[in-house]
Design an enzyme around this catalytic site. Sequence first.
Site, PDB file in Angstrom:
ATOM      1  CG  HIS A  14      -0.279  -0.132   2.513  1.00 22.68           C
ATOM      2  ND1 HIS A  14       0.192   1.089   3.141  1.00 22.68           N
ATOM      3  CD2 HIS A  14      -0.160  -1.214   3.320  1.00 22.68           C
ATOM      4  CE1 HIS A  14       0.740   0.921   4.332  1.00 22.68           C
ATOM      5  NE2 HIS A  14       0.346  -0.768   4.622  1.00 22.68           N
ATOM      6  CG  ASP A  28      -2.614   4.238   2.711  1.00 23.62           C
ATOM      7  OD1 ASP A  28      -2.271   3.112   2.182  1.00 23.62           O
ATOM      8  OD2 ASP A  28      -3.451   4.263   3.476  1.00 23.62           O
ATOM      9  CG  ASP A  53       3.001  -0.068   8.106  1.00 21.98           C
ATOM     10  OD1 ASP A  53       2.524  -0.665   6.937  1.00 21.98           O
ATOM     11  OD2 ASP A  53       2.031   0.210   8.772  1.00 21.98           O
ATOM     12  CD  GLU A  71      -2.974  -1.180   5.412  1.00 24.05           C
ATOM     13  OE1 GLU A  71      -3.095  -2.721   5.872  1.00 24.05           O
ATOM     14  OE2 GLU A  71      -2.576  -0.388   5.765  1.00 24.05           O
ATOM     15  CD  GLU A  72      -1.377   2.194   7.685  1.00 24.92           C
ATOM     16  OE1 GLU A  72      -2.232   1.686   8.516  1.00 24.92           O
ATOM     17  OE2 GLU A  72      -0.234   1.966   7.509  1.00 24.92           O
ATOM     18  CD  GLU A 109       1.084  -4.101   5.774  1.00 26.71           C
ATOM     19  OE1 GLU A 109       1.924  -3.674   6.523  1.00 26.71           O
ATOM     20  OE2 GLU A 109      -0.065  -3.727   5.230  1.00 26.71           O
ATOM     21  CG  HIS A 112       1.220   2.993  12.601  1.00 23.62           C
ATOM     22  ND1 HIS A 112      -0.097   2.364  12.722  1.00 23.62           N
ATOM     23  CD2 HIS A 112       1.434   2.395  11.347  1.00 23.62           C
ATOM     24  CE1 HIS A 112      -0.617   1.877  11.936  1.00 23.62           C
ATOM     25  NE2 HIS A 112       0.189   1.901  11.011  1.00 23.62           N
TER      26      HIS A 112
END
Length: 386
Positions: free
Chosen positions: A73, A75, A105, A137-138, A165, A359
């Site tokens: 992903h 984003d 990530d 995705e997030e 991931e 994150h």
Amino acid sequence: MPNIYTPKEMLAKLVSFNTVSSHSNLELIAFVEDYLSSHGVTSHKVPDETGEKAALFATVGPSVDGGIVLSAHTDVVPVEGQNWSSDPFTAREEDGRLYGRGTADMKGFAATVLAKVPDFLAASLSKPVHIALSYDEEVGCFGAPPMIKSMLTNGPQPAAVIVGEPTNMKVVTGHKGIAVLKTQVHGHPVHSSQLHRGVSAISAAVKLISWLDDRTAENKAKADPECPFEPPYTTLHCGTIQGGKAHNITAQSCEFMTDIRLLPGENIHDWIKAYQDFAKTHVLPDMQAISKDCKIDIDVLATVPGLSEERDGTAEELVRRLTGDNGHHVVVYATEGGQFQEHGLSTVVCGPGSIDQAHQPDEFIELAELDRCTVFLDDLCGKVLR
């Protein structure tokens, strides 16, 4: 002239695009389009309804069935409120690490895949590599389903999917699913001295939240001790709540957010229906006995299926052979893996970096992880697709 990047250089470039989910990702997608085009690779965009975001997929190698999807992903999560040591969108190398939002990530995997495109082309593949880059995705895995549908409708059928991931290149064969719900309770406000004439939206919300907690407790009590997940049961959780105007007025409104993290194999729609039925039959009648204007609105904001472990799965066998990892690994966070699996594609999760960094402020990936992923992709081409 074809553009050439090392994985580290490509990752620095991808990090430079601020693709926080609330922003457009089109600049990054345009860069990838141009990069692939410089190598003679045609890509296909799948825009969202607003036209402000897009997924992209491309086939490198022969247009035949049996290839491998490498999925990531584009984003990333926000940086506001986090204490970063440097600009999150400028990659910084230090002590064998590359720092920046999305390095772990999961732009690290995307960067390594994209950097290897010249090698894919030079490898005289007999089966193709499919590059798949999604959006959002997030915030609910919204970008993958239309991309997957377009891939399968308009291109050759892949044999397996690797969602990159961050797993430290270990083979993850299962993860939980998730549903995100918003519940809005509308009560009937009166002065609290006349409580019997009013309906407190907060009190009604408490009953609903208690139902969520009770279901979690029941799931915990009957959990299978052999279940590999931690915790080994489905959880129902209220994360935020707002309601009421004053201490002496029965609350006219109350809103709260819920997520349900369910074991793969369970049906998320069964859980949602059970919650809706409880609200309709056990909470709403008492509210409407006082005021017909009372109501409970439950909005399903996102649902993401879990990734179920496959018996003799093509993806698992392939990635175990290439990584040498024979351990049993599952995770409790959700990925787009279950969405590929829902479309009948054998899927595992395996990528560079650690989820511990995802994150976080000063997010980073070990450069050695990019090297490990590079070797993995070389082996994929040399031992599987050639």
